[in-house]
Design a protein around this motif. Sequence first.
Motif, short mmCIF file in Angstrom:
data_model
loop_
_atom_site.label_atom_id
_atom_site.label_comp_id
_atom_site.label_asym_id
_atom_site.label_seq_id
_atom_site.Cartn_x
_atom_site.Cartn_y
_atom_site.Cartn_z
N HIS A 1 37.59 29.78 45.90
CA HIS A 1 36.68 29.06 45.00
C HIS A 1 36.94 29.45 43.54
N ALA A 2 37.06 30.75 43.27
CA ALA A 2 37.28 31.21 41.90
C ALA A 2 38.65 30.76 41.39
N ILE A 3 39.65 30.80 42.24
CA ILE A 3 41.00 30.38 41.84
C ILE A 3 41.00 28.91 41.43
N GLU A 4 40.36 28.08 42.24
CA GLU A 4 40.31 26.66 41.93
C GLU A 4 39.49 26.39 40.67
N ALA A 5 38.37 27.10 40.53
CA ALA A 5 37.50 26.90 39.37
C ALA A 5 38.19 27.30 38.07
N SER A 6 39.11 28.25 38.14
CA SER A 6 39.82 28.69 36.93
C SER A 6 40.82 27.67 36.44
N GLY A 7 41.21 26.75 37.32
CA GLY A 7 42.22 25.75 36.96
C GLY A 7 43.63 26.15 37.37
N ALA A 8 43.79 27.33 37.96
CA ALA A 8 45.13 27.77 38.37
C ALA A 8 45.66 26.95 39.53
N LEU B 1 51.86 30.69 43.71
CA LEU B 1 50.83 31.37 42.93
C LEU B 1 49.57 31.57 43.76
N LEU B 2 49.16 30.55 44.49
CA LEU B 2 47.95 30.65 45.31
C LEU B 2 48.04 31.84 46.26
N ASP B 3 49.16 31.97 46.95
CA ASP B 3 49.32 33.10 47.88
C ASP B 3 49.23 34.43 47.14
N HIS B 4 49.82 34.48 45.95
CA HIS B 4 49.78 35.72 45.17
C HIS B 4 48.35 36.07 44.75
N LEU B 5 47.61 35.08 44.26
CA LEU B 5 46.24 35.35 43.80
C LEU B 5 45.33 35.73 44.97
N LEU B 6 45.53 35.11 46.12
CA LEU B 6 44.76 35.50 47.30
C LEU B 6 45.07 36.94 47.69
N ASP B 7 46.33 37.32 47.59
CA ASP B 7 46.71 38.70 47.89
C ASP B 7 46.08 39.68 46.91
N GLN B 8 45.81 39.20 45.67
CA GLN B 8 45.18 40.05 44.67
C GLN B 8 43.68 40.18 44.87
N GLY B 9 43.14 39.45 45.84
CA GLY B 9 41.72 39.58 46.17
C GLY B 9 40.81 38.53 45.56
N TYR B 10 41.38 37.53 44.89
CA TYR B 10 40.55 36.47 44.32
C TYR B 10 40.18 35.45 45.39
N SER B 11 38.97 34.91 45.29
CA SER B 11 38.51 33.94 46.28
C SER B 11 39.10 32.57 46.00
N ARG C 1 39.14 34.15 33.27
CA ARG C 1 40.19 34.64 32.38
C ARG C 1 41.08 35.65 33.07
N ARG C 2 40.50 36.48 33.91
CA ARG C 2 41.32 37.46 34.65
C ARG C 2 42.30 36.74 35.57
N ILE C 3 41.83 35.66 36.18
CA ILE C 3 42.72 34.89 37.07
C ILE C 3 43.85 34.25 36.27
N LEU C 4 43.51 33.65 35.12
CA LEU C 4 44.54 33.03 34.30
C LEU C 4 45.49 34.06 33.70
N ALA C 5 44.97 35.24 33.38
CA ALA C 5 45.84 36.31 32.87
C ALA C 5 46.83 36.74 33.94
N GLU C 6 46.37 36.84 35.18
CA GLU C 6 47.27 37.20 36.27
C GLU C 6 48.26 36.08 36.54
N THR C 7 47.82 34.83 36.37
CA THR C 7 48.72 33.69 36.51
C THR C 7 49.83 33.76 35.48
N ARG C 8 49.47 34.05 34.25
CA ARG C 8 50.47 34.17 33.19
C ARG C 8 51.45 35.31 33.49
N ARG C 9 50.93 36.45 33.90
CA ARG C 9 51.79 37.60 34.19
C ARG C 9 52.74 37.29 35.34
N PHE C 10 52.23 36.60 36.36
CA PHE C 10 53.03 36.28 37.54
C PHE C 10 54.19 35.35 37.19
#
Length: 428
Positions: free
Chosen positions: A230-237, A218-228, A165-174
């Motif tokens: 594996h977690a990014i892919e598992a979230s569906g982002a 988005l992928l580059d942004h989430l990686l910069d935020q420290g998400y792995s 949910r944190r990953i998807l929330a950051e996706t929405r914000r981005f």
Amino acid sequence: MLNRRTFIKTAAAVGLSSIVPVFQPLRVAASDVNSNASVIQSSDSIKGGTQSLMAIEQWENLMDDLDCIELATWYTLLTSVAGNRTGVGGESLSFYAHCPFCPSSDSLYMRDDSYHCCNCQSHGSAIDFFMKAEKCSCATAIDGLRSMLDSGKLRGRVPEWQRYRRILAETRRFYSEVLCHRMEGVVAKRWLSEQGIGVDTIERFGLGYAPLDSDELLLDHLLDQGYSPHAIEASGATFRNTRGRMKDSCEGMIIPVVDHEGHEYGFCTNRNMVDSDPSAADHWVQHTSSFSERRLRRLIVPAPIWPQDLNKFEEIVITRTAWEVVALHSIGIENAVYIVQDWHRPNPYAMRTAFALAQTLIFPCRVEGDTSREIEAIMEQVGSDYRRVKLLSLPVGRWLTELLQRQGPEAVRAAIRAATPLSQALSS
């Protein structure tokens, strides 16, 4: 042979439940309800009111949050790995264990959402396991297990849900930032303005934009935020293409799918929206995560809040796309909702939510051609509550947004007011 028209007229004459089993009063699925859960079973078509509705959702949320394997380790020993299967975050293990309910050893098969003893045939969910182990009622089990989760005695699947949910929330914000504050979103924001979608509506629905010329923004942004990864892919982002390369899941205009607490479950996207007709259903793609399945299957957009939204409207319009909800709300028609899981497929959980929100549901239906398929799909959804359904005949095309674009807001309001009972269509 019983063709569609004969089927519909027969249904009107003798009653839907006399023809096929699917046309029954809306109930909670048997797999979700234990025989001891009388407060939950009493909710047939929300007749039990707010208390029963909230009890159902409390039960479903707990079922999603618990890990049956973790709970079982409080009462027995896991003895061997039974296998693996694809779960939310990849592969998850299943186990064999000593059954605490019979003398047999290694006969208890455990998964994260269920158990089954091959010897004594005891089976069910984590809640069923706790009730049998503690010899307690359903209500006591629900209170006890929720307390164990809240206190940290049990972790369940909650930490995993929260991470995604944190990953998807950051996706929405981005993507909201891209639409509202970055150069990549200027064209999309201008297009929304041309459609009459103002800042208030953009903020209310959390609209966003994913540029079409970048597969990994988005992928580059989430990686910069420290998400792995594996977690990014598992979230569906993101997802992996046929070459195994990770790419952003969303393209184009974005409407988040959120619950009443603001938790993201995915996004509705349309990569052709700015350049072509946004009302075409095949342009919309729904990206929803598989975690917390029971919460997802009852979601509608916008999500109601219980108990204050119980019977909030006399009537609500069930739209075909989330975009139609946005467009209707922008002209002041707020009694419109979108069912996240396709309403052409039976979904008693979302129907339960919709019928709790309003006394009558209005389904858009095209005027021209054979409408029997659409009527049959609606009847499969609403079951014996078909007398609480109206049909909205669309004089233009198949979508409310087409009517809005061509004839204006008053034409949409007039069409809604002119909606006719489904029972009348069945008997005509």
